[in-house]
Design a protein around this motif. Structure first.
Motif, PDB file in Angstrom:
ATOM      1  N   ASP A  12     -54.237 -55.216 -38.759  1.00 28.25           N
ATOM      2  CA  ASP A  12     -53.959 -56.350 -39.615  1.00 28.25           C
ATOM      3  C   ASP A  12     -54.755 -57.455 -38.902  1.00 28.25           C
ATOM      4  O   ASP A  12     -55.387 -58.053 -39.987  1.00 28.25           O
ATOM      5  N   SER A  13     -54.949 -57.537 -37.626  1.00 30.61           N
ATOM      6  CA  SER A  13     -55.725 -58.603 -37.179  1.00 30.61           C
ATOM      7  C   SER A  13     -57.156 -58.691 -37.686  1.00 30.61           C
ATOM      8  O   SER A  13     -57.821 -59.628 -38.072  1.00 30.61           O
ATOM      9  N   VAL A  14     -57.923 -57.370 -37.346  1.00 27.97           N
ATOM     10  CA  VAL A  14     -58.988 -57.261 -38.016  1.00 27.97           C
ATOM     11  C   VAL A  14     -59.315 -57.275 -39.447  1.00 27.97           C
ATOM     12  O   VAL A  14     -60.332 -58.162 -39.676  1.00 27.97           O
ATOM     13  N   ASP A  15     -58.366 -56.912 -39.972  1.00 30.98           N
ATOM     14  CA  ASP A  15     -58.455 -57.015 -41.582  1.00 30.98           C
ATOM     15  C   ASP A  15     -58.291 -58.434 -41.878  1.00 30.98           C
ATOM     16  O   ASP A  15     -58.960 -58.955 -42.779  1.00 30.98           O
ATOM     17  N   ASN A  16     -57.477 -59.284 -41.351  1.00 28.96           N
ATOM     18  CA  ASN A  16     -57.447 -60.802 -41.769  1.00 28.96           C
ATOM     19  C   ASN A  16     -58.778 -61.334 -41.062  1.00 28.96           C
ATOM     20  O   ASN A  16     -59.319 -62.261 -42.062  1.00 28.96           O
ATOM     21  N   GLN A  17     -59.640 -61.252 -40.180  1.00 29.48           N
ATOM     22  CA  GLN A  17     -60.801 -61.584 -39.660  1.00 29.48           C
ATOM     23  C   GLN A  17     -61.690 -61.287 -40.696  1.00 29.48           C
ATOM     24  O   GLN A  17     -62.489 -62.134 -41.074  1.00 29.48           O
ATOM     25  N   THR A  54     -48.461 -51.086 -32.523  1.00 29.73           N
ATOM     26  CA  THR A  54     -49.404 -51.770 -31.634  1.00 29.73           C
ATOM     27  C   THR A  54     -50.904 -51.810 -32.516  1.00 29.73           C
ATOM     28  O   THR A  54     -51.473 -52.721 -32.726  1.00 29.73           O
ATOM     29  N   LEU A  88     -46.519 -60.616 -44.905  1.00 25.71           N
ATOM     30  CA  LEU A  88     -46.653 -60.058 -43.549  1.00 25.71           C
ATOM     31  C   LEU A  88     -47.162 -58.553 -43.723  1.00 25.71           C
ATOM     32  O   LEU A  88     -46.666 -57.840 -44.658  1.00 25.71           O
ATOM     33  N   ARG A  89     -48.214 -58.165 -42.865  1.00 26.83           N
ATOM     34  CA  ARG A  89     -48.454 -56.534 -42.904  1.00 26.83           C
ATOM     35  C   ARG A  89     -49.509 -56.422 -44.076  1.00 26.83           C
ATOM     36  O   ARG A  89     -49.263 -55.154 -44.781  1.00 26.83           O
ATOM     37  N   ARG A 146     -51.324 -50.900 -35.648  1.00 27.28           N
ATOM     38  CA  ARG A 146     -51.205 -51.328 -36.755  1.00 27.28           C
ATOM     39  C   ARG A 146     -51.577 -53.035 -36.802  1.00 27.28           C
ATOM     40  O   ARG A 146     -51.814 -53.498 -37.682  1.00 27.28           O
ATOM     41  N   ARG A 147     -50.659 -53.772 -35.768  1.00 29.21           N
ATOM     42  CA  ARG A 147     -50.895 -55.159 -35.568  1.00 29.21           C
ATOM     43  C   ARG A 147     -52.536 -55.465 -35.253  1.00 29.21           C
ATOM     44  O   ARG A 147     -52.855 -56.434 -35.880  1.00 29.21           O
ATOM     45  N   HIS A 148     -53.112 -54.608 -34.493  1.00 35.49           N
ATOM     46  CA  HIS A 148     -54.582 -54.587 -34.265  1.00 35.49           C
ATOM     47  C   HIS A 148     -55.367 -54.602 -35.504  1.00 35.49           C
ATOM     48  O   HIS A 148     -56.416 -55.438 -35.786  1.00 35.49           O
TER      49      HIS A 148
END
Length: 70
Positions: A31-36, A25, A57-58, A27-29
């Motif tokens: 990754d989301s912040v990293d993409n933003q 969970t 992915l990831r 890591r997904r968060h």
């Protein structure tokens, strides 16, 4: 004694699964912040020669390829 060991082992396995789920969970968060942050960086670079590539992915910062400046 065997029953106590089995119970402790089952608890340890359950805890390990909970930690594994929590790590996934987080890591997904991240990754989301990293993409933003990456999208924001592209926004700030508007007007420059920037090449956007699809991320696996990831994907993290080390997997990103950016075009060089002018």
């Amino acid at each position: 004694m065997q029953r106590l060991c089995f119970t402790q082992s089952a608890r340890d396995g359950q805890r390990m699964q909970e930690f594994t789920d929590e790590v996934a969970t987080l890591r997904r968060h991240l990754d989301s912040v990293d993409n933003q942050l990456y999208a924001h960086d592209l926004h700030l670079r508007r007007g420059r020669d920037v090449r956007v590539v699809l991320l696996p992915l990831r994907g993290g910062l080390s997997n990103r390829q950016r075009g060089s400046g002018p």
